[in-house]
Design a protein around this motif. Structure first.
Motif, PDB file in Angstrom:
ATOM      1  N   THR A  26      18.096  16.515  70.079  1.00  0.00           N
ATOM      2  CA  THR A  26      16.479  15.955  70.011  1.00  0.00           C
ATOM      3  C   THR A  26      17.106  14.253  70.307  1.00  0.00           C
ATOM      4  N   LEU A  27      15.564  14.322  70.940  1.00  0.00           N
ATOM      5  CA  LEU A  27      16.015  13.047  71.784  1.00  0.00           C
ATOM      6  C   LEU A  27      14.788  12.348  70.437  1.00  0.00           C
ATOM      7  N   CYS A  28      15.721  10.934  70.685  1.00  0.00           N
ATOM      8  CA  CYS A  28      15.314  10.078  69.239  1.00  0.00           C
ATOM      9  C   CYS A  28      15.329   8.389  70.060  1.00  0.00           C
ATOM     10  N   HIS A  39      11.994  18.093  69.878  1.00  0.00           N
ATOM     11  CA  HIS A  39      13.686  18.682  69.710  1.00  0.00           C
ATOM     12  C   HIS A  39      13.499  18.814  71.023  1.00  0.00           C
ATOM     13  N   PHE A  42      16.818  20.697  77.562  1.00  0.00           N
ATOM     14  CA  PHE A  42      17.181  19.210  79.010  1.00  0.00           C
ATOM     15  C   PHE A  42      18.685  19.686  80.015  1.00  0.00           C
ATOM     16  N   MET A  53      13.897  15.913  81.246  1.00  0.00           N
ATOM     17  CA  MET A  53      13.393  16.918  80.220  1.00  0.00           C
ATOM     18  C   MET A  53      11.742  16.789  81.225  1.00  0.00           C
ATOM     19  N   ALA A  71      16.821   5.371  74.108  1.00  0.00           N
ATOM     20  CA  ALA A  71      16.917   6.589  73.720  1.00  0.00           C
ATOM     21  C   ALA A  71      18.425   7.386  72.924  1.00  0.00           C
ATOM     22  N   ILE A  73      20.103  10.992  73.309  1.00  0.00           N
ATOM     23  CA  ILE A  73      19.576  12.800  72.366  1.00  0.00           C
ATOM     24  C   ILE A  73      21.424  13.098  71.692  1.00  0.00           C
ATOM     25  N   HIS A 102      26.120  12.605  71.297  1.00  0.00           N
ATOM     26  CA  HIS A 102      25.083  12.009  71.561  1.00  0.00           C
ATOM     27  C   HIS A 102      25.361  11.227  72.858  1.00  0.00           C
ATOM     28  N   ARG A 104      23.065   8.457  74.768  1.00  0.00           N
ATOM     29  CA  ARG A 104      22.088   7.283  74.719  1.00  0.00           C
ATOM     30  C   ARG A 104      22.502   6.400  76.027  1.00  0.00           C
ATOM     31  N   LEU A 107      15.222   6.251  78.894  1.00  0.00           N
ATOM     32  CA  LEU A 107      14.704   7.014  79.097  1.00  0.00           C
ATOM     33  C   LEU A 107      13.807   6.183  80.210  1.00  0.00           C
ATOM     34  N   LEU A 158      16.603  11.097  81.245  1.00  0.00           N
ATOM     35  CA  LEU A 158      17.544   9.574  80.522  1.00  0.00           C
ATOM     36  C   LEU A 158      18.550   9.265  80.974  1.00  0.00           C
TER      37      LEU A 158
END
Length: 207
Positions: A26-28, A39, A42, A53, A71, A73, A102, A104, A107, A158
């Protein structure tokens, strides 16, 4: 990430290998009104320093990221509910065991001209696991169909600056309590990939 250091003892190399093997997360990122999530499959490089991605152009993240943007993931692994009855100790409470990593960083928008090589790189990591099936490549598609589909998506990268992982597997329990829970969770109806979760719990051993 879980704050208990007992669940954060695995080396960074294991986090990276886990995230690379999963290849889905999940990319946030922060949005103007609220957090934004997507979602995504990658491809993580061998060093764990870069994940590539793509997103459909209409995705809110694709529209928002026109310059380097912080960002993360989030990559989930096996997870499941643990009943306190399984420990053989009445002084316990329910919990949930899981694996999560995670990635971090920052992006970056990618180069649209790199879309076709990007698609081949991402798909190749999954197609290789389907051997002996001949791998799918973009070369199998009609050129006009491929070009039309590629116009609908955008590549992103990322730049991974920090890797965090939680492996919550009852490391804070006795060997016998953890073994009892591992034996029961394998056939539980609550969770995902429970046989794998049980095996991870069993593999903790005396650590």
């Amino acid at each position: 990430m879980h704050p208990n250091p007992a669940f954060r003892q695995e080396p960074t190399e294991r986090h990276i290998a886990f995230a690379r093997q999963r290849g889905f997360g999940t990319l946030c990122m922060n949005g103007e009104a609220a957090p934004m999530l997507a979602h995504i499959p990658f491809r993580l490089n061998d060093e764990g320093t870069e994940a590539e991605m793509h997103l459909v152009r209409s995705n809110p993240i694709a529209r928002a990221v026109t310059a380097p943007t912080p960002a993360v993931i989030a990559v989930m692994g096996p997870d499941g509910y643990i009943s306190p009855d399984w420990y053989g100790d009445p002084a316990q409470v329910p919990t949930w065991n899981y694996v999560a990593v995670h990635l971090r960083g920052v992006l970056h928008p990618g180069d649209p001209d790199d879309m076709r090589p990007h698609l081949d790189r991402v798909s190749a990591q999954f197609e290789a696991r389907l051997a002996p099936k001949p791998p799918w490549t973009t070369g199998k598609m009609p050129e006009e169909v491929l070009e039309r589909m590629m116009r609908q998506i955008l590549p992103f990268r990322l730049e991974v600056q920090e890797v965090q992982g939680t492996w919550k597997l009852n490391q804070n329990k006795t060997d016998s309590a953890r073994a009892g829970a591992a034996a029961q969770v394998k056939t539980s109806p609550i969770g995902q990939e429970l046989a794998a979760l049980s095996a991870l719990m069993t593999g903790i051993g005396g650590k």
